[in-house]
Structure formats: structure tokens, C-alpha cells
Design a protein around this motif. Structure first.
Motif, PDB file in Angstrom:
ATOM      1  N   LEU A  15       0.872  -1.310  -0.120  1.00 36.42           N
ATOM      2  CA  LEU A  15      -0.112   0.012  -0.047  1.00 36.42           C
ATOM      3  C   LEU A  15       0.814   1.178  -0.164  1.00 36.42           C
ATOM      4  O   LEU A  15       0.543   2.096  -0.829  1.00 36.42           O
ATOM      5  CB  LEU A  15      -0.871   0.037   1.135  1.00 36.42           C
ATOM      6  CG  LEU A  15      -2.085  -1.128   1.271  1.00 36.42           C
ATOM      7  CD1 LEU A  15      -2.807  -1.141   2.527  1.00 36.42           C
ATOM      8  CD2 LEU A  15      -3.105  -0.871   0.248  1.00 36.42           C
ATOM      9  N   ILE A  16       2.042   1.255   0.704  1.00 33.71           N
ATOM     10  CA  ILE A  16       2.739   2.404   0.882  1.00 33.71           C
ATOM     11  C   ILE A  16       3.500   2.620  -0.430  1.00 33.71           C
ATOM     12  O   ILE A  16       3.604   3.516  -0.915  1.00 33.71           O
ATOM     13  CB  ILE A  16       3.774   2.127   1.965  1.00 33.71           C
ATOM     14  CG1 ILE A  16       3.205   2.011   3.452  1.00 33.71           C
ATOM     15  CG2 ILE A  16       5.048   3.452   1.974  1.00 33.71           C
ATOM     16  CD1 ILE A  16       4.368   1.723   4.407  1.00 33.71           C
ATOM     17  N   SER A  17       4.021   1.528  -1.176  1.00 35.29           N
ATOM     18  CA  SER A  17       4.626   1.579  -2.332  1.00 35.29           C
ATOM     19  C   SER A  17       3.685   2.077  -3.351  1.00 35.29           C
ATOM     20  O   SER A  17       4.271   2.749  -4.407  1.00 35.29           O
ATOM     21  CB  SER A  17       5.308   0.312  -2.759  1.00 35.29           C
ATOM     22  OG  SER A  17       4.668  -0.903  -2.888  1.00 35.29           O
ATOM     23  N   THR A  18       2.619   1.554  -3.594  1.00 34.16           N
ATOM     24  CA  THR A  18       1.434   1.862  -4.330  1.00 34.16           C
ATOM     25  C   THR A  18       1.392   3.557  -4.406  1.00 34.16           C
ATOM     26  O   THR A  18       1.210   3.980  -5.474  1.00 34.16           O
ATOM     27  CB  THR A  18       0.392   1.112  -4.318  1.00 34.16           C
ATOM     28  OG1 THR A  18       0.437  -0.376  -4.295  1.00 34.16           O
ATOM     29  CG2 THR A  18      -0.756   1.589  -5.195  1.00 34.16           C
ATOM     30  N   GLY A  19       1.219   3.789  -3.364  1.00 32.72           N
ATOM     31  CA  GLY A  19       1.008   5.431  -3.097  1.00 32.72           C
ATOM     32  C   GLY A  19       1.955   6.085  -3.639  1.00 32.72           C
ATOM     33  O   GLY A  19       1.906   7.105  -4.321  1.00 32.72           O
ATOM     34  N   ILE A  20       3.223   5.857  -3.386  1.00 34.61           N
ATOM     35  CA  ILE A  20       4.524   6.636  -3.887  1.00 34.61           C
ATOM     36  C   ILE A  20       4.534   6.436  -5.359  1.00 34.61           C
ATOM     37  O   ILE A  20       4.898   7.538  -5.955  1.00 34.61           O
ATOM     38  CB  ILE A  20       5.866   6.099  -2.921  1.00 34.61           C
ATOM     39  CG1 ILE A  20       5.573   6.298  -1.388  1.00 34.61           C
ATOM     40  CG2 ILE A  20       7.245   6.602  -3.735  1.00 34.61           C
ATOM     41  CD1 ILE A  20       7.063   5.735  -0.819  1.00 34.61           C
ATOM     42  N   ASN A  21       4.585   5.289  -5.851  1.00 39.50           N
ATOM     43  CA  ASN A  21       4.851   4.921  -7.287  1.00 39.50           C
ATOM     44  C   ASN A  21       3.800   5.480  -8.229  1.00 39.50           C
ATOM     45  O   ASN A  21       3.954   5.777  -9.428  1.00 39.50           O
ATOM     46  CB  ASN A  21       4.720   3.314  -7.483  1.00 39.50           C
ATOM     47  CG  ASN A  21       6.007   3.073  -6.876  1.00 39.50           C
ATOM     48  OD1 ASN A  21       7.010   3.550  -6.633  1.00 39.50           O
ATOM     49  ND2 ASN A  21       6.050   1.618  -6.750  1.00 39.50           N
ATOM     50  N   SER A  22       2.358   5.663  -7.735  1.00 45.41           N
ATOM     51  CA  SER A  22       1.571   6.177  -8.320  1.00 45.41           C
ATOM     52  C   SER A  22       1.663   8.041  -8.761  1.00 45.41           C
ATOM     53  O   SER A  22       1.554   8.220  -9.902  1.00 45.41           O
ATOM     54  CB  SER A  22       0.094   6.399  -7.719  1.00 45.41           C
ATOM     55  OG  SER A  22      -0.433   5.132  -7.265  1.00 45.41           O
ATOM     56  N   VAL A  23       2.469   8.487  -8.037  1.00 47.19           N
ATOM     57  CA  VAL A  23       2.995   9.820  -8.261  1.00 47.19           C
ATOM     58  C   VAL A  23       4.249   9.784  -8.945  1.00 47.19           C
ATOM     59  O   VAL A  23       4.465  10.473  -9.956  1.00 47.19           O
ATOM     60  CB  VAL A  23       3.061  10.638  -7.026  1.00 47.19           C
ATOM     61  CG1 VAL A  23       3.485  12.180  -7.264  1.00 47.19           C
ATOM     62  CG2 VAL A  23       1.637  10.695  -6.372  1.00 47.19           C
ATOM     63  N   TYR A  24       5.140   8.918  -8.725  1.00 48.20           N
ATOM     64  CA  TYR A  24       6.640   8.701  -9.018  1.00 48.20           C
ATOM     65  C   TYR A  24       6.514   8.448 -10.448  1.00 48.20           C
ATOM     66  O   TYR A  24       7.349   8.944 -11.294  1.00 48.20           O
ATOM     67  CB  TYR A  24       7.305   7.988  -7.894  1.00 48.20           C
ATOM     68  CG  TYR A  24       8.752   7.655  -8.621  1.00 48.20           C
ATOM     69  CD1 TYR A  24       9.920   8.663  -8.614  1.00 48.20           C
ATOM     70  CD2 TYR A  24       9.340   6.318  -9.042  1.00 48.20           C
ATOM     71  CE1 TYR A  24      10.947   8.250  -9.018  1.00 48.20           C
ATOM     72  CE2 TYR A  24      10.448   6.084  -9.319  1.00 48.20           C
ATOM     73  CZ  TYR A  24      11.306   6.915  -9.579  1.00 48.20           C
ATOM     74  OH  TYR A  24      12.805   6.817  -9.990  1.00 48.20           O
ATOM     75  N   ASN A  25       5.985   7.487 -10.922  1.00 48.66           N
ATOM     76  CA  ASN A  25       6.131   6.779 -12.082  1.00 48.66           C
ATOM     77  C   ASN A  25       5.797   7.614 -13.152  1.00 48.66           C
ATOM     78  O   ASN A  25       6.590   7.690 -14.127  1.00 48.66           O
ATOM     79  CB  ASN A  25       5.365   5.556 -12.162  1.00 48.66           C
ATOM     80  CG  ASN A  25       5.824   4.267 -11.431  1.00 48.66           C
ATOM     81  OD1 ASN A  25       6.888   4.504 -10.681  1.00 48.66           O
ATOM     82  ND2 ASN A  25       5.582   3.272 -11.506  1.00 48.66           N
ATOM     83  N   PRO A  26       4.598   8.431 -13.112  1.00 50.07           N
ATOM     84  CA  PRO A  26       4.421   9.196 -14.315  1.00 50.07           C
ATOM     85  C   PRO A  26       5.455  10.494 -14.448  1.00 50.07           C
ATOM     86  O   PRO A  26       5.605  11.130 -15.376  1.00 50.07           O
ATOM     87  CB  PRO A  26       2.864   9.760 -13.889  1.00 50.07           C
ATOM     88  CG  PRO A  26       2.412   8.743 -13.132  1.00 50.07           C
ATOM     89  CD  PRO A  26       3.598   8.023 -12.207  1.00 50.07           C
ATOM     90  N   LEU A  27       5.778  10.859 -13.164  1.00 47.32           N
ATOM     91  CA  LEU A  27       6.825  11.982 -12.880  1.00 47.32           C
ATOM     92  C   LEU A  27       7.862  11.710 -13.643  1.00 47.32           C
ATOM     93  O   LEU A  27       8.614  12.371 -14.353  1.00 47.32           O
ATOM     94  CB  LEU A  27       7.019  12.325 -11.523  1.00 47.32           C
ATOM     95  CG  LEU A  27       7.939  13.513 -11.466  1.00 47.32           C
ATOM     96  CD1 LEU A  27       7.154  14.808 -11.891  1.00 47.32           C
ATOM     97  CD2 LEU A  27       8.263  13.696  -9.867  1.00 47.32           C
ATOM     98  N   ILE A  28       8.517  10.413 -13.499  1.00 51.90           N
ATOM     99  CA  ILE A  28       9.750  10.064 -14.403  1.00 51.90           C
ATOM    100  C   ILE A  28       9.577  10.027 -15.954  1.00 51.90           C
ATOM    101  O   ILE A  28      10.395  10.512 -16.751  1.00 51.90           O
ATOM    102  CB  ILE A  28      10.156   8.726 -13.970  1.00 51.90           C
ATOM    103  CG1 ILE A  28      10.812   8.694 -12.520  1.00 51.90           C
ATOM    104  CG2 ILE A  28      11.352   8.062 -14.847  1.00 51.90           C
ATOM    105  CD1 ILE A  28      12.003   9.743 -12.198  1.00 51.90           C
TER     106      ILE A  28
END
Length: 277
Positions: free
Chosen positions: A128-141
Motif C-alpha cells: 500500500l505504501i509503495s503503491t501510493g508513492i509509485n502512483s505519483v513517481y512513475n508518471p513523473l519520471i
């Protein structure tokens, strides 16, 4: 639900994607409730999962997040390659969780098996923690790379990796603080589950290298390379485990840790050499 999550990520409506992912927690709560209500735990799991998913779908309708128009298309060769790569990555991803549990059932001793079950269940909270972080991080990269802002992309990668390390450190500190108080000693079952937390933290920390590097493969259209490295790393892991088993070392808890290590570190090292220029 998975389709909707990825759809809203693609069109960069991340609030909706996060809301849908948050709804998965409802399914988890219903399962836990059913486990306490029903004596048959298998029935409790599947009934809880089904009721939870139905509630999720109702809420999706209420929040008007559903998409009802689907158009069939004919796929070309390149698209079939991507589908095969995605299927391969998904199967190997399953091997890191429930698949590993099924493998362990064949060879691990009962005590080892119970511990692995606890680790994988606690792992869901870290997901759940990683999903929250990656939801913002992946599109940003992806956005930075498409705009040729590679320095910003690398800086974001390093910053997010530090966030993962910080989260791991804070949870580990909390673990030792609670352990020091001894408040869980009166609850033997809870204490037994809680004792495996360091293994889960270690897997989470190793997985952080996978999470931060994964979008670089996608943004550079290297998913085929990603899949091949993933396959090779699993083959190396399998060979490594066979050697340890031959030497009569059969601690499947560490076999699980090694699986994440081979997969995550190999992908990270390759990307550092080839994709970080």
C-alpha cells in the motif's frame, strides 16, 4: 479495477487512481471481518474477498469512476510482444508472492511455511505504501524523460529511494521500540506474527531499488529488456537455490529474500549502467 487504475494513471488523473487503489483496503477489511465471523477460514477468505470486491464496484459506480465503452482492436506483432512480455513479468511477479508460497509448501518445514505466510501477509501493508508513492513517481519520471529533463529524473529517483530507505528505517525503529516495551508478550499469536516484521522490512528495502528503476525501463521503451533481465535473474536465483538445497540448506525465509535480491538488484544495476547516461 486494475484496468481503471492504470487508465487513470495514463491520463494523469492520479487522484482517481489513488482513490481506486484505496478502495482495495475495503476488501482487506471485509476479509479480516469474515475470518473472525466464520470458523471455516477458506470460506471466510473467498466470501470476504467477493463481498469486498462487490462493495468496491458499487463505490466505483457511486463515485462515477467506471468506464463503460470498450472498443475491440486488432493487435499487431509489436503489441503481441508487449503482451507476452507483460504476461511473463506478471507470472514471475506472482512467483514472488503466492507462487513462492505454493513452492514452499512442497519442501519447507511447517514452521518455515507459517513464517513465510506471516511475511507475505504483512507485505501487503508495505505494498500500500509503495503503491501510493509509485502512483505519483512513475508518471513523473516518464514526463521528465519525454521532456529531456534527465537530470531531474535522476534526482527524483535518488530522492524517492531515500524516502523508501527512511520509511524502512523508521518502521524498523518502531519495531524495536515496541519490542523493547514487551507489550505484545501477553498476546502470543500477535507477537509471533509481529516477530517476522524485520524480514518484511528487508524485502521492502530491497524492493525499493526495483520500484525506483522500473519507470526508466518503461519511459525508454525497454520493457523487453526488463523482461529478459527478470527471466535471467529468476533462473540465477533458481540455480542458487538448487545449490543451497543440495548442500542441505533449506531455509525458505531466506530463499524468499534472495528472490527479491536477485530480481531487484539485477534490474537496478543494469539500468544504472545502460539507462542512466
Amino acid at each position: 479495477m486494475v484496468y481503471l487504475t492504470n487508465y487513470y494513471k495514463l491520463i494523469e488523473e492520479h487522484n482517481k487512481a489513488l482513490l481506486i487503489q484505496f478502495l482495495y483496503f475495503i476488501s482487506f477489511i471485509v476479509i479480516i471481518t469474515a475470518v473472525f465471523i466464520f470458523e471455516n477460514k477458506i470460506l471466510a477468505f473467498f466470501l470476504g474477498k467477493s463481498v469486498g470486491l462487490i462493495l468496491m464496484l458499487i463505490l466505483v459506480k457511486i463515485f462515477k469512476l467506471d468506464i463503460i465503452k470498450f472498443k475491440p482492436i486488432y493487435l499487431d506483432l509489436e503489441e503481441w510482444k508487449k503482451i507476452i512480455n507483460l504476461f511473463s513479468v506478471s507470472v514471475l511477479g506472482w512467483l514472488s508472492g503466492l507462487g513462492f508460497m505454493n513452492l514452499a509448501k512442497l519442501y519447507a518445514d511447517p514452521e518455515n511455511l507459517v513464517t513465510i505466510g506471516y511475511i507475505l501477509n504483512i507485505w501487503n501493508f508495505f505494498l500500500l505504501i509503495s503503491t501510493g508513492i509509485n502512483s505519483v513517481y512513475n508518471p513523473l519520471i516518464k514526463k521528465y524523460i519525454l521532456q529531456d529533463k534527465f537530470i531531474k529524473a535522476k534526482a527524483s529517483k535518488n530522492n524517492v529511494l531515500l524516502i523508501y530507505i527512511a520509511v524502512s528505517f523508521l518502521v524498523l525503529c518502531a519495531y524495536y521500540a515496541i519490542n523493547f516495551t514487551g507489550i505484545l508478550e501477553s498476546y502470543s499469536k500477535v507477537d509471533e506474527v509481529y516477530s517476522v516484521l524485520p524480514y518484511t522490512i528487508l524485502i521492502f528495502l530491497i524492493s525499493a531499488f526495483y520500484y525506483v528503476i522500473h519507470p526508466f525501463y518503461l519511459a525508454n521503451d525497454k520493457f523487453g529488456v526488463f523482461n529478459r533481465i527478470n527471466i535471467v535473474s529468476h533462473l540465477l536465483w533458481g540455480s542458487f537455490i538448487l545449490v543451497l538445497t543440495y548442500l542441505d540448506l533449506k531455509n525458505y525465509i531466506w530463499f524468499l529474500v534472495f528472490l527479491y535480491f536477485f530480481k531487484c538488484v539485477s534490474l537496478y544495476v543494469y539500468a544504472q549502467i545502460k539507462l542512466m547516461r
